[in-house]
Design a protein around this motif. Structure first.
Motif, PDB file in Angstrom:
ATOM      1  N   LEU A  91       0.884  -1.204  -0.080  1.00 11.34           N
ATOM      2  CA  LEU A  91       0.035  -0.078   0.224  1.00 11.34           C
ATOM      3  C   LEU A  91       0.837   1.267   0.020  1.00 11.34           C
ATOM      4  O   LEU A  91       2.079   1.369   0.511  1.00 11.34           O
ATOM      5  N   ASN A  92       0.283   2.220  -0.722  1.00  6.41           N
ATOM      6  CA  ASN A  92       1.037   3.839  -0.374  1.00  6.41           C
ATOM      7  C   ASN A  92       1.131   4.017   1.130  1.00  6.41           C
ATOM      8  O   ASN A  92       0.041   3.860   1.875  1.00  6.41           O
ATOM      9  N   HIS A  93       2.332   4.627   1.434  1.00  8.72           N
ATOM     10  CA  HIS A  93       2.256   5.394   2.669  1.00  8.72           C
ATOM     11  C   HIS A  93       2.881   6.866   2.257  1.00  8.72           C
ATOM     12  O   HIS A  93       3.891   6.861   2.047  1.00  8.72           O
ATOM     13  N   VAL A  94       1.768   7.751   1.853  1.00  9.42           N
ATOM     14  CA  VAL A  94       2.294   8.951   1.276  1.00  9.42           C
ATOM     15  C   VAL A  94       2.530  10.125   2.314  1.00  9.42           C
ATOM     16  O   VAL A  94       2.222   9.989   3.439  1.00  9.42           O
ATOM     17  N   LEU A  95       3.362  11.052   2.004  1.00  7.95           N
ATOM     18  CA  LEU A  95       3.572  12.193   2.503  1.00  7.95           C
ATOM     19  C   LEU A  95       2.657  13.213   1.882  1.00  7.95           C
ATOM     20  O   LEU A  95       2.730  13.398   0.549  1.00  7.95           O
ATOM     21  N   PRO A  96       2.086  14.156   2.582  1.00  5.08           N
ATOM     22  CA  PRO A  96       1.877  14.409   4.157  1.00  5.08           C
ATOM     23  C   PRO A  96       1.159  13.241   4.758  1.00  5.08           C
ATOM     24  O   PRO A  96       0.246  12.698   4.137  1.00  5.08           O
ATOM     25  N   VAL A  97       1.332  13.102   5.942  1.00 11.29           N
ATOM     26  CA  VAL A  97       0.877  11.810   6.688  1.00 11.29           C
ATOM     27  C   VAL A  97      -0.609  11.878   6.640  1.00 11.29           C
ATOM     28  O   VAL A  97      -1.306  10.763   7.002  1.00 11.29           O
ATOM     29  N   TRP A  98      -1.261  13.097   6.855  1.00  9.12           N
ATOM     30  CA  TRP A  98      -2.678  13.304   6.790  1.00  9.12           C
ATOM     31  C   TRP A  98      -3.312  13.101   5.645  1.00  9.12           C
ATOM     32  O   TRP A  98      -4.570  13.269   5.482  1.00  9.12           O
ATOM     33  N   SER A  99      -2.591  12.645   4.378  1.00 10.79           N
ATOM     34  CA  SER A  99      -3.443  12.616   3.280  1.00 10.79           C
ATOM     35  C   SER A  99      -4.521  11.396   3.472  1.00 10.79           C
ATOM     36  O   SER A  99      -4.276  10.351   4.119  1.00 10.79           O
ATOM     37  N   PRO A 100      -5.655  11.495   2.557  1.00 11.01           N
ATOM     38  CA  PRO A 100      -6.751  10.746   2.541  1.00 11.01           C
ATOM     39  C   PRO A 100      -6.300   9.333   1.830  1.00 11.01           C
ATOM     40  O   PRO A 100      -6.740   8.157   2.034  1.00 11.01           O
ATOM     41  N   ALA A 101      -5.066   9.232   1.115  1.00 11.04           N
ATOM     42  CA  ALA A 101      -4.573   8.210   0.551  1.00 11.04           C
ATOM     43  C   ALA A 101      -3.909   7.172   1.535  1.00 11.04           C
ATOM     44  O   ALA A 101      -3.731   6.009   0.992  1.00 11.04           O
ATOM     45  N   ASN A 102      -3.673   7.489   2.813  1.00  9.54           N
ATOM     46  CA  ASN A 102      -3.033   6.981   3.557  1.00  9.54           C
ATOM     47  C   ASN A 102      -3.915   5.952   4.410  1.00  9.54           C
ATOM     48  O   ASN A 102      -4.599   6.579   5.364  1.00  9.54           O
ATOM     49  N   THR A 103      -3.940   4.671   4.060  1.00  8.47           N
ATOM     50  CA  THR A 103      -4.874   3.912   4.854  1.00  8.47           C
ATOM     51  C   THR A 103      -4.082   2.623   5.385  1.00  8.47           C
ATOM     52  O   THR A 103      -4.492   1.706   5.990  1.00  8.47           O
ATOM     53  N   SER A 104      -2.418   2.672   5.238  1.00  8.19           N
ATOM     54  CA  SER A 104      -1.826   1.532   5.446  1.00  8.19           C
ATOM     55  C   SER A 104      -1.916   1.080   6.860  1.00  8.19           C
ATOM     56  O   SER A 104      -1.995   0.076   7.351  1.00  8.19           O
ATOM     57  N   ARG A 105      -1.824   1.930   7.869  1.00 14.39           N
ATOM     58  CA  ARG A 105      -2.088   1.717   9.350  1.00 14.39           C
ATOM     59  C   ARG A 105      -3.207   1.240   9.604  1.00 14.39           C
ATOM     60  O   ARG A 105      -3.042   0.016  10.430  1.00 14.39           O
ATOM     61  N   GLN A 106      -4.167   1.476   9.413  1.00 14.75           N
ATOM     62  CA  GLN A 106      -5.538   0.751   9.600  1.00 14.75           C
ATOM     63  C   GLN A 106      -5.654  -0.498   9.129  1.00 14.75           C
ATOM     64  O   GLN A 106      -6.196  -1.585   9.616  1.00 14.75           O
TER      65      GLN A 106
END
Length: 524
Positions: A91-106
């Protein structure tokens, strides 16, 4: 020619490709295949908005709490792992960390809590150059190229209803806000190994290259398929210039087209693509080009850049503009009207070449991101400061895209290839034009563009004369020509007024209604 265009896999024969039109079909088929895996599942994903995404629905959801009978992708991935399959997800882990594209942690948290043996890797990347392809390789023998990201608002059937509770509730990640049309594909045969190689390239970039490459499967059909790719420059070992093979496949198809080219795409902002289309029209006095695009591109800057690209295309086409038509799609029930979001990335030329995959006709998916080259300087500066833009050269800024290019590459299977490509074209056009697929078999005397114009004009006329009586056709012409494209047409009311339609005569929706699976009720 850009030297990167020579890179990438060569065409393979013996493939079977099944096109999945709209996500009611595509997501359900994918979930079933993933849950049935016994050896391996390899996933290259933009994002997965769990636990909100339902891939399929076994029962009606309106008036019933909890979306009974619905299917979730993360549960099917866990099921595959329980079956003994090796499951690997990137999965993408993009910057900035608050991006809506960031779902890897969940996603990581979910599999950790449920105890499923699923390997997750994050590909750390600026938001401006993400992995945009959505690929699944299952048991090394079947591959899915999925068009949409896994966010519930993208779920839709071929009817593209104004209201469909299966689209769920609108979240802070929601951006499309309209019924969505998309095209995905299932591949079997030797090309599966090339799709697996695209996964392996990114898996090895994000960590150790510890997965064996898939052996090419046995032939499963008759199609010749080339896996074409767009890759960020200076990112991957051995590919210092990245790849621009998808742009090259479009350029060559446009050059060689004799009768028509059909472009169905989420965006057309690339000036290089616009120039290639104009050159093809000028070079062939018979060629017609039909483009189905969005009236409201959903990325900041894109509405203006698309108008600029269309104006450039019409201006450079010169006397050939009468052979160029641009259209948009709309959903219409009673007096309720809402634009239909075209998310597909499909093209057909002469029923002899087709492409489907993840690549838009924008710079990011083709040659170089417009945002890093054309965005206003405050946006570029801000993007650098928060890490959304990478530190490399602007000319290298590309998303990861993967397309399937289908043609009779070696001259041995033209009839079979043409029949399957024509079937895809007829299926898409039947949905958009409101005609039977058999009515789209024989080319009209004036060419296919004349038919599109006739159907779009009938739709426009009925919206003016009898707005309460929807017609099967869903397309309208894009207002504009060589003289320019008006500002503000990303607003549906402005768009319709430019076509002479009174928005006040309609229940004009600007966004989807939100539906709660938890309560089984509409929220607005």
């Amino acid at each position: 020619m850009n030297p990167a265009a020579a890179q990438g896999p060569r065409p393979t024969g013996g493939n079977a490709v099944e096109f999945l039109v709209d996500n009611e079909d595509a997501w359900g088929r994918l979930a079933e295949a993933v849950g049935s895996a016994r050896e391996s599942v390899r996933c290259l994903l933009f994002m997965l908005d769990l636990p909100h995404v339902r891939m399929a629905f076994g029962e009606p959801v309106e008036g019933r709490r909890g979306a009974p009978g619905s299917v979730r992708l993360e549960e099917r991935l866990a099921q595959a792992a329980a079956n003994g399959a090796e499951v690997s997800v990137l999965l993408n882990h993009v910057l900035p960390v608050w991006s809506p594209a960031n779902t890897s942690r969940q996603v990581e948290r979910y599999f950790r809590r449920c105890g499923a043996e699923v390997r997750i890797r994050r590909l750390r990347t600026p938001q401006a150059v993400p992995v945009h392809a959505k690929l699944f390789v299952i048991d090394g023998r079947t591959a899915f190229s999925i068009g949409s990201i896994f966010a519930q608002e993208y779920f839709d059937g071929t009817g593209h209803l104004v209201d469909d509770p299966r689209r769920g509730h609108l979240r802070w990640r929601s951006s499309v806000l309209a019924p969505t049309h998309d095209v995905s594909a299932v591949v079997r045969g030797p090309a599966v190994a090339d799709l697996d190689a695209a996964f392996g390239l990114h898996w090895g970039h994000a960590g150790p290259a510890d997965l064996p490459a898939a052996e090419p499967p046995e032939p499963a059909g008759t199609l010749q398929v080339q896996v074409t790719r767009t890759l960020h420059g200076a990112r991957y070992r051995g590919l210092p210039e990245g790849e621009t093979g998808i742009f090259e496949s479009y350029r060559r198809a446009l050059e060689q087209a004799g009768d028509f080219v059909y472009l169905e795409n989420q965006y057309l902002t690339s000036v290089e693509v616009a120039d290639a289309v104009a050159a093809a029209l000028r070079g062939n006095k018979r060629l017609q080009v039909i483009a189905l695009l969005n009236s409201r591109p959903d990325i900041p800057g894109y509405p203006q850049w698309q108008r600029d690209a269309l104006h450039r295309l019409f201006r450079k086409a010169g006397d050939a503009t009468d052979r160029l038509g641009v259209f948009t799609a709309w959903s219409h029930q009673g007096r309720s009207v809402i634009r239909t979001h075209i998310h597909s990335k499909v093209a057909v030329a002469d029923d002899a070449w087709a492409t489907v995959g993840s690549a838009n006709l924008d710079g990011l998916s083709q040659l170089a991101s417009e945002h890093q080259a054309r965005a206003p300087w405050p946006m570029r500066l801000g993007g650098r400061l928060i890490g959304a833009f990478g530190a490399g050269e602007d000319c290298d800024a590309r998303a990861t895209e993967v397309n399937l290019s289908i043609a009779d590459f070696d001259g041995t299977g033209g009839a079979t290839t043409g029949a399957q490509i024509a079937a895809l074209r007829r299926r898409l056009w039947a949905e958009h034009l409101g005609l039977g697929a058999e009515e789209l078999r024989e080319r009209p005397a004036g060419g296919w563009l004349a038919l599109w114009r006739e159907r779009a004009e009938a739709k426009r006329r009925m919206l003016i004369e009898a707005p309460e009586r929807p017609v099967p056709c869903r397309v309208l012409p894009f207002p504009g020509d060589a003289g320019g494209f008006p500002d503000g047409t990303q607003d549906s009311a402005v768009y319709l007024r430019e076509l002479g339609v009174d928005p006040g005569s309609l229940d004009l929706r600007k966004r989807l209604r939100s539906f709660s699976f938890a309560s089984g009720a509409w929220q607005n």
